[in-house]
Design a protein around this motif. Structure first.
Motif, PDB file in Angstrom:
ATOM      1  N   ASP A   1     -14.229 -11.444  78.570  1.00  0.00           N
ATOM      2  CA  ASP A   1     -14.784 -11.071  79.876  1.00  0.00           C
ATOM      3  C   ASP A   1     -16.141 -10.406  79.773  1.00  0.00           C
ATOM      4  O   ASP A   1     -16.944 -10.468  80.688  1.00  0.00           O
ATOM      5  CB  ASP A   1     -13.812 -10.143  80.607  1.00  0.00           C
ATOM      6  N   PHE A   2     -16.405  -9.698  78.687  1.00  0.00           N
ATOM      7  CA  PHE A   2     -17.754  -9.172  78.450  1.00  0.00           C
ATOM      8  C   PHE A   2     -17.965  -8.900  76.968  1.00  0.00           C
ATOM      9  O   PHE A   2     -17.013  -8.876  76.180  1.00  0.00           O
ATOM     10  CB  PHE A   2     -18.052  -7.938  79.312  1.00  0.00           C
TER      11      PHE A   2
ATOM     12  N   VAL B   1     -21.351 -15.274  79.138  1.00  0.00           N
ATOM     13  CA  VAL B   1     -20.530 -14.069  79.319  1.00  0.00           C
ATOM     14  C   VAL B   1     -21.453 -12.849  79.425  1.00  0.00           C
ATOM     15  O   VAL B   1     -22.405 -12.710  78.658  1.00  0.00           O
ATOM     16  CB  VAL B   1     -19.549 -13.907  78.136  1.00  0.00           C
ATOM     17  N   LEU B   2     -21.155 -11.984  80.384  1.00  0.00           N
ATOM     18  CA  LEU B   2     -21.964 -10.777  80.592  1.00  0.00           C
ATOM     19  C   LEU B   2     -21.986  -9.924  79.318  1.00  0.00           C
ATOM     20  O   LEU B   2     -20.936  -9.635  78.744  1.00  0.00           O
ATOM     21  CB  LEU B   2     -21.360  -9.983  81.751  1.00  0.00           C
ATOM     22  N   LEU B   3     -23.192  -9.555  78.893  1.00  0.00           N
ATOM     23  CA  LEU B   3     -23.278  -8.723  77.683  1.00  0.00           C
ATOM     24  C   LEU B   3     -24.205  -7.548  77.897  1.00  0.00           C
ATOM     25  O   LEU B   3     -25.103  -7.576  78.744  1.00  0.00           O
ATOM     26  CB  LEU B   3     -23.720  -9.555  76.464  1.00  0.00           C
ATOM     27  N   ASN B   4     -23.987  -6.504  77.111  1.00  0.00           N
ATOM     28  CA  ASN B   4     -24.955  -5.410  77.109  1.00  0.00           C
ATOM     29  C   ASN B   4     -25.256  -4.983  75.687  1.00  0.00           C
ATOM     30  O   ASN B   4     -24.550  -5.324  74.743  1.00  0.00           O
ATOM     31  CB  ASN B   4     -24.479  -4.222  77.967  1.00  0.00           C
TER      32      ASN B   4
ATOM     33  N   SER C   1     -17.188   0.511  75.737  1.00  0.00           N
ATOM     34  CA  SER C   1     -16.591  -0.739  76.230  1.00  0.00           C
ATOM     35  C   SER C   1     -15.129  -0.545  76.612  1.00  0.00           C
ATOM     36  O   SER C   1     -14.646  -1.172  77.563  1.00  0.00           O
ATOM     37  CB  SER C   1     -16.715  -1.832  75.173  1.00  0.00           C
TER      38      SER C   1
ATOM     39  N   SER D   1     -15.234   0.755  79.951  1.00  0.00           N
ATOM     40  CA  SER D   1     -15.575  -0.327  80.884  1.00  0.00           C
ATOM     41  C   SER D   1     -14.334  -1.132  81.239  1.00  0.00           C
ATOM     42  O   SER D   1     -14.138  -1.523  82.401  1.00  0.00           O
ATOM     43  CB  SER D   1     -16.625  -1.253  80.260  1.00  0.00           C
TER      44      SER D   1
ATOM     45  N   MET E   1     -19.029  -2.293  84.012  1.00  0.00           N
ATOM     46  CA  MET E   1     -19.843  -2.655  82.850  1.00  0.00           C
ATOM     47  C   MET E   1     -21.162  -1.895  82.908  1.00  0.00           C
ATOM     48  O   MET E   1     -21.794  -1.803  83.968  1.00  0.00           O
ATOM     49  CB  MET E   1     -20.110  -4.161  82.931  1.00  0.00           C
TER      50      MET E   1
ATOM     51  N   CYS F   1     -26.500  -7.864  81.093  1.00  0.00           N
ATOM     52  CA  CYS F   1     -26.103  -6.979  82.197  1.00  0.00           C
ATOM     53  C   CYS F   1     -27.245  -5.998  82.468  1.00  0.00           C
ATOM     54  O   CYS F   1     -27.687  -5.287  81.566  1.00  0.00           O
ATOM     55  CB  CYS F   1     -24.836  -6.226  81.793  1.00  0.00           C
TER      56      CYS F   1
ATOM     57  N   ALA G   1     -12.013  -6.912  84.086  1.00  0.00           N
ATOM     58  CA  ALA G   1     -11.998  -7.420  82.717  1.00  0.00           C
ATOM     59  C   ALA G   1     -10.701  -7.087  82.012  1.00  0.00           C
ATOM     60  O   ALA G   1     -10.123  -6.017  82.212  1.00  0.00           O
ATOM     61  CB  ALA G   1     -13.172  -6.841  81.944  1.00  0.00           C
TER      62      ALA G   1
ATOM     63  N   PHE H   1     -12.652  -7.764  75.720  1.00  0.00           N
ATOM     64  CA  PHE H   1     -14.074  -7.771  75.359  1.00  0.00           C
ATOM     65  C   PHE H   1     -14.272  -7.975  73.868  1.00  0.00           C
ATOM     66  O   PHE H   1     -13.371  -7.749  73.055  1.00  0.00           O
ATOM     67  CB  PHE H   1     -14.786  -6.489  75.842  1.00  0.00           C
TER      68      PHE H   1
END
Lengths: 383, 205
Positions: free
Chosen positions: A275-276, A303-306, A327, A330, A336, A354, A362, A365
């Protein structure tokens, strides 16, 4: 025990902590990120570097933990404060024969070499084995501690090592702590590589120009005890090597992708289940390019990432743990955290960065890391 | 427990002597470590220009891995070979050298060796090993821990073979003791056990 039996033992997250310039608890750190804070700023400090440099450092007056009598170093006091905070409000018996302490650090007490006269005693004092023993004794852990020192993947590798030791029944509980402090030794080395940015770093951005170093510690307590069955689990992990260059990442990203794919297999998950992503995202030109390529190869480019390097800097042996703890929050809170410093895409294989605090539902991860020596690590957590 | 897991070959380098499967294959005592390492490289006629750029820890570990794998006939996919190493002094030998260079201008080629896992990187580059690996710091060789780590990787089929052991350098004190562990028999193979690792590690000959 057969392979199947080993893997059937689930590994749960019991508690965690972050001690960083942004706060001394997980909650304080998460709130600081939510408010968009960064502890990365310009420093003028002749003890560390002749010229001004940009990093995330604790105040010089910060004691972390007042030992009164014993002579712990700054690095050890930082680690002790994180372990102590993580153990608070848990019933973990550190003296249990099935409980182990795992320390992750890249350079530990190396700063002592800058100020102390060379001697046999100093060589022993600077050893990570000495630090681990002192910290473990402080908390009265009965077992001999384990020390992981594998460049910038140390934190992720320490988590994976703990997961495997618990799965195989060697231990039931592991207290995993990563810590590093910044001194002239480390700053001068990264400067020599021209790897440091003169501003807050810009992970995955088109004008990224290097990393920021950071100080911090993080702790994750893992256990196989079924009383934690409603907690988040470590689902799987894997390590790989680029076999390409000791100080530059892979040209193809295939090896990090290999670690991610093996971690997915270990976790019994597919790319669609992620999910991230908490990326390594150091904001050097080559790391972020390689990482984006690897994520694309693994089918994770959307996929949403940071990357939290713009908030904490690169905290070396603590990075994998600090970024995992954020995380985990999160996942719990469904929020997120954004990538401080990122504005516009700067990698060939565009990834989904992100950019603001984002609500998401989520369940799972992925955390990645890569480092000198061609090492890559990937670990997956899930509800 | 019945096991089909063997140390198919071992290599130990210490006190000026190179041992393979507990037999001395080269000796050049009473030389400084850099000269000794170079003499090992020359004796075995290795040809690998990167060797000259390495710090002593990487040179020692790399040489031990070359002697270990020479004639080993590894038939595995390089992605399936794991490397698990440990030592007591991390990269301190090179850290002490690096710290002296800071004042005159730090060198990236010295700094990069201020990490213990670089020796694993060098072995992986040489052999195209892309699999699992880890570097641990221990006050002394902990054969029980290494045994556990290697068994996990092989039991879970995360690797087909594993190079494991110890590579440590501090000044003129050094020791490398590497084991190739496989799920197959070989001519000089001994059962993979903590006892056999300790026996080879501690042997004087």
């Amino acid at each position: 025990m057969s392979a199947v039996e080993n893997k059937s033992r689930d590994v749960y997250v019991v508690a965690d902590n972050i001690v960083s310039p942004l706060g001394k608890t997980t909650a304080a750190n998460f709130s600081a990120l939510q408010a968009g804070h960064t502890s990365v700023k310009k420093h003028i400090d002749n003890e560390i570097a002749a010229d001004p440099f940009v990093a995330s450092l604790f105040e010089k007056s910060e004691a972390f933990y007042d030992d009164g009598i014993k002579d712990y170093t700054r690095f050890e006091r930082l680690a002790i404060s994180s372990v102590s905070e993580a153990l608070k409000n848990t019933n973990i018996d550190v003296a249990d024969e099935k409980t182990v302490f795992i320390l992750s650090s890249t350079k530990g007490n190396v700063s002592l070499l800058e100020t102390e006269l060379n001697s046999t005693e100093l060589n022993e004092r600077v050893s990570l084995a000495t630090s681990a023993k002192l910290i473990a004794t402080h908390f009265r852990f009965k077992n001999k501690p384990i020390v992981v020192s594998n460049a910038c993947i140390s934190g992720v590798l320490a988590i994976i090592t703990a997961m495997r030791l618990i799965r195989s029944g060697e231990y039931d509980t592991a207290v995993v702590t990563g810590a590093d402090v910044i001194s002239k030794f480390i700053v001068s080395g990264f400067q020599s590589f021209q790897a440091l940015s003169s501003e807050v770093c810009k992970p995955f951005d088109h004008v990224r120009d290097g990393l920021n170093l950071g100080e911090g510690a993080g702790t994750i307590i893992l256990s196989a005890n079924e009383k934690f069955a409603n907690h988040i689990k470590v689902l799987g992990g894997a390590i790989s090597n680029d076999a390409n260059h000791i100080s530059g990442p892979s040209r193809t990203g295939e090896e990090l992708a290999g670690a991610i794919n093996n971690a997915l297999k270990d976790a019994d998950k597919d790319a669609e289940d992620i999910d991230f992503i908490s990326a390594h995202g150091t904001a050097t030109v080559y790391n972020d390019e390689m990482e984006a390529t690897a994520l694309t190869l693994s089918g994770l480019q959307n996929v949403l990432l940071n990357s939290l390097k713009g908030n904490y800097g690169h905290t070396l042996g603590a990075a994998g743990i600090i970024e995992t703890v954020i995380s985990l929050q999160s996942l719990t809170q469904g929020l997120m955290m954004p990538t401080t410093g990122y504005r516009e895409n700067g990698v060939t294989n565009v990834v989904n960065v992100c950019t603001e605090v984002t609500a998401l539902d989520a369940k799972t991860f992925l955390k990645t890391a890569s480092g000198f020596g061609g090492c890559n690590g990937a670990v997956i957590f899930g509800k | 427990m019945i096991t089909n897991r063997y140390i198919t070959v071992s290599c130990k380098i210490a006190t000026g002597v190179v041992h393979k499967d507990m037999k001395s294959v080269f000796a050049n005592p009473q030389t400084s470590l850099p000269d000794f390492l170079l003499s090992v490289y020359q004796y075995f006629a290795f040809s690998y220009p990167k060797f000259y750029k390495m710090d002593n820890l990487s040179k020692l570990g790399w040489l031990a891995s070359e002697v270990l794998l020479k004639d080993a006939g590894l038939k595995f996919d390089p992605a399936q070979v794991a490397v698990v190493l440990a030592n007591a002094n991390s990269s301190l030998d090179n850290d002490l050298k690096y710290v002296k260079t800071i004042a005159e201008g730090a060198s990236p080629s010295v700094f990069v060796y201020t990490l213990p896992n670089i020796v694993i990187g060098e072995i992986c580059i040489r052999n195209n090993f892309k699999g699992e690996h880890a570097f641990f710091i221990q006050d002394k060789f902990d054969e029980n821990f290494i045994f556990q780590q290697v068994n996990y990787l092989l039991d879970q089929q995360l690797a087909s073979a594993c190079i494991c052991g110890w590579v440590d350098v501090l000044g003129d004190n050094y020791k490398a003791s590497l084991f190739l562990v496989e799920d197959k028999q070989a001519d000089n193979a001994v059962v993979f056990s903590t006892e056999n690792m300790a026996k080879i590690f501690n042997s004087i000959n």
